[in-house]
Design a protein around this motif. Sequence first.
Motif, mmCIF file in Angstrom:
data_model
loop_
_atom_site.group_PDB
_atom_site.id
_atom_site.type_symbol
_atom_site.label_atom_id
_atom_site.label_comp_id
_atom_site.label_asym_id
_atom_site.label_seq_id
_atom_site.Cartn_x
_atom_site.Cartn_y
_atom_site.Cartn_z
ATOM 1 N N GLN A 31 0.830 -1.212 0.000
ATOM 2 C CA GLN A 31 0.000 0.000 0.000
ATOM 3 C C GLN A 31 0.859 1.255 0.000
ATOM 4 O O GLN A 31 0.506 2.267 -0.612
ATOM 5 C CB GLN A 31 -0.944 -0.010 1.195
ATOM 6 N N LYS B 167 1.975 1.825 -3.458
ATOM 7 C CA LYS B 167 0.868 2.234 -4.311
ATOM 8 C C LYS B 167 0.390 3.638 -3.985
ATOM 9 O O LYS B 167 -0.095 4.377 -4.850
ATOM 10 C CB LYS B 167 -0.288 1.243 -4.154
ATOM 11 N N HIS B 168 0.527 4.038 -2.712
ATOM 12 C CA HIS B 168 0.067 5.360 -2.256
ATOM 13 C C HIS B 168 1.218 6.103 -1.568
ATOM 14 O O HIS B 168 1.237 6.219 -0.338
ATOM 15 C CB HIS B 168 -1.115 5.223 -1.292
ATOM 16 N N ALA C 45 0.435 8.938 0.987
ATOM 17 C CA ALA C 45 -0.005 8.534 2.326
ATOM 18 C C ALA C 45 1.182 8.246 3.241
ATOM 19 O O ALA C 45 1.084 8.384 4.460
ATOM 20 C CB ALA C 45 -0.907 7.314 2.230
ATOM 21 N N SER D 15 -2.145 14.042 2.612
ATOM 22 C CA SER D 15 -1.553 12.759 3.002
ATOM 23 C C SER D 15 -2.278 12.165 4.204
ATOM 24 O O SER D 15 -2.509 10.958 4.271
ATOM 25 C CB SER D 15 -0.063 12.923 3.322
ATOM 26 N N GLU E 5 -5.620 10.767 2.939
ATOM 27 C CA GLU E 5 -5.442 9.518 2.200
ATOM 28 C C GLU E 5 -5.078 8.376 3.132
ATOM 29 O O GLU E 5 -5.567 7.252 2.981
ATOM 30 C CB GLU E 5 -4.357 9.701 1.131
ATOM 31 N N ILE F 179 -7.272 4.812 3.812
ATOM 32 C CA ILE F 179 -6.719 3.463 3.684
ATOM 33 C C ILE F 179 -6.888 2.694 4.986
ATOM 34 O O ILE F 179 -7.214 1.500 4.990
ATOM 35 C CB ILE F 179 -5.238 3.520 3.267
#
Length: 381
Positions: free
Chosen positions: A70, A73-74, A77, A361, A364, A368
Motif C-alpha cells: 500500500q 501504491k500510495h 499517504a 496525506s 489519504e 486506507i
Amino acid sequence: MGEERAILHVKAIPGIKLFETARNAPLWENGRLSGRFSGGGCRSGDAAHFACVSLVEKSEQKDFGLTQAQLLKHPLAALHYVPRDAAIFVAGAVAGAAAKTVTAPLDRIKLLMQTHGVRAGQESVKKAIGFIEAMVLIGKEEGIKGYWKGNLPQVIRIIPYSAVQLFAYETLKKLFKGKDGQLSIIGRLAAGACAGMASTFVTYPLDVLRLRLAVEPGYRTMSEVALNMLREEGVGSFYYGLGPSLLGIAPYIAVNFCIFDLVKKALPEKYREKTQVSLLTAVASAAIATLTCYPLDTVRRQMQLKGTPYKSVLDAIPGIIKRDGVIGLYRGFVPNALKNLPNSSIRLTTFDTVKRVIAASEKEFQQIVEENHKEETGHRH
C-alpha cells in the motif's frame, strides 16, 4: 496524526438504565454501570447478570496501518509517517536556499548601494551610486563570481532561519487564538512579529558575517571574517545593529504573513488550492511589507559596518537623511524589491503547498486505514 483512541461500544438492553460517569473523568479509571430492574423478582441490592462494558484500545497504525504494498501504491499517504515540523523544515530550507541563490546578484547590488556612502567616508568620493553603476562596478572589480560573493553564509543562514520562522508562526497562531477559537488580525500580526524576531535573533551573527564578506575588501572566507571580528571587535560585534533588525523584521514578517493569510482566507475555496493564486498573493503581501519597512533595513545595514558612526536607530535615521536626504533611506530599494518579491513568493507558496500536501496525506492515510479496518472486520464476520 497516529493518535491512539479508546473505542467504547454501547448497546441498549431493555429494562436497564445507564448512569453517566463523572464528567471529564477517564472511563477506564472510574467507569461504572448500574441499573434498576422492574419485575423478574429482583429486589433492591440484588446482583444480576445483565451486561458488561468492554474497552478496546485501538491503535490505527498497529492494527490497520499501511502495508508495504500500500505504501508503494500510495506514496503520498507515506508522508503521514513524517513529522509535520520536519516536513515544513525541509521544504522551507530548500525553498529558501534556492530563492537566495537565484536572487543573490540583486542582493549584492542592494548591499553595495545601501553602504557605499558610509564606506566611502571621503568628500572626494561619490557618496551614492545607482543600480546600473553598482552592477557594473561589481562585474568590473570582481567578475561574475562577485555577484554571488557572500551567498554561502546566506544559504547557511536561511536553513535555520526558515525553520524557526515557519515553526514559530504556526505555533504562535494557535497560542494567540481567542476564546472562540478564532485568530484575530492583531493575533496574526503578533504571531508574525514574534516569529520574525525569533528567527532573526537566532541567525543574526551569520547575517553580519555575510554583510562583512560581501562589502568589505580583503576577506575570502566566512571563518576569516569571524576570527578577525572576534580579535579586533569582540563578541558584541556579531550583534551590531540587532535593535533595528528586530524593529525592521517584526513589522515586515507581521504584515507579509498576515496579508498572505487573510487574502487566501477571503478567496473562494476553489482558488485557494491553486499555486498561481498563492504566488500572486505572496507577491502582493511582500510588496506592501517591503515598501513599509525598507528604511529600517538601510539603518540596520549601516549600523553593522565596522567603524559605523551610528550608535542607535535614533542616531542613524537623522544622520542618513542629513548626508543623503530622505532618498538615502531607500537606497537599493529597487533591487531589494526585485529580490524580495520572488524570494518571499517562493517561500510562502512552498510553505502553503506543503501544508496542503500534509493535509492530503493525512486524509489519504485515514481512508486506507478505514478500508483496512472494514476488510479486517469483514473477515472476522
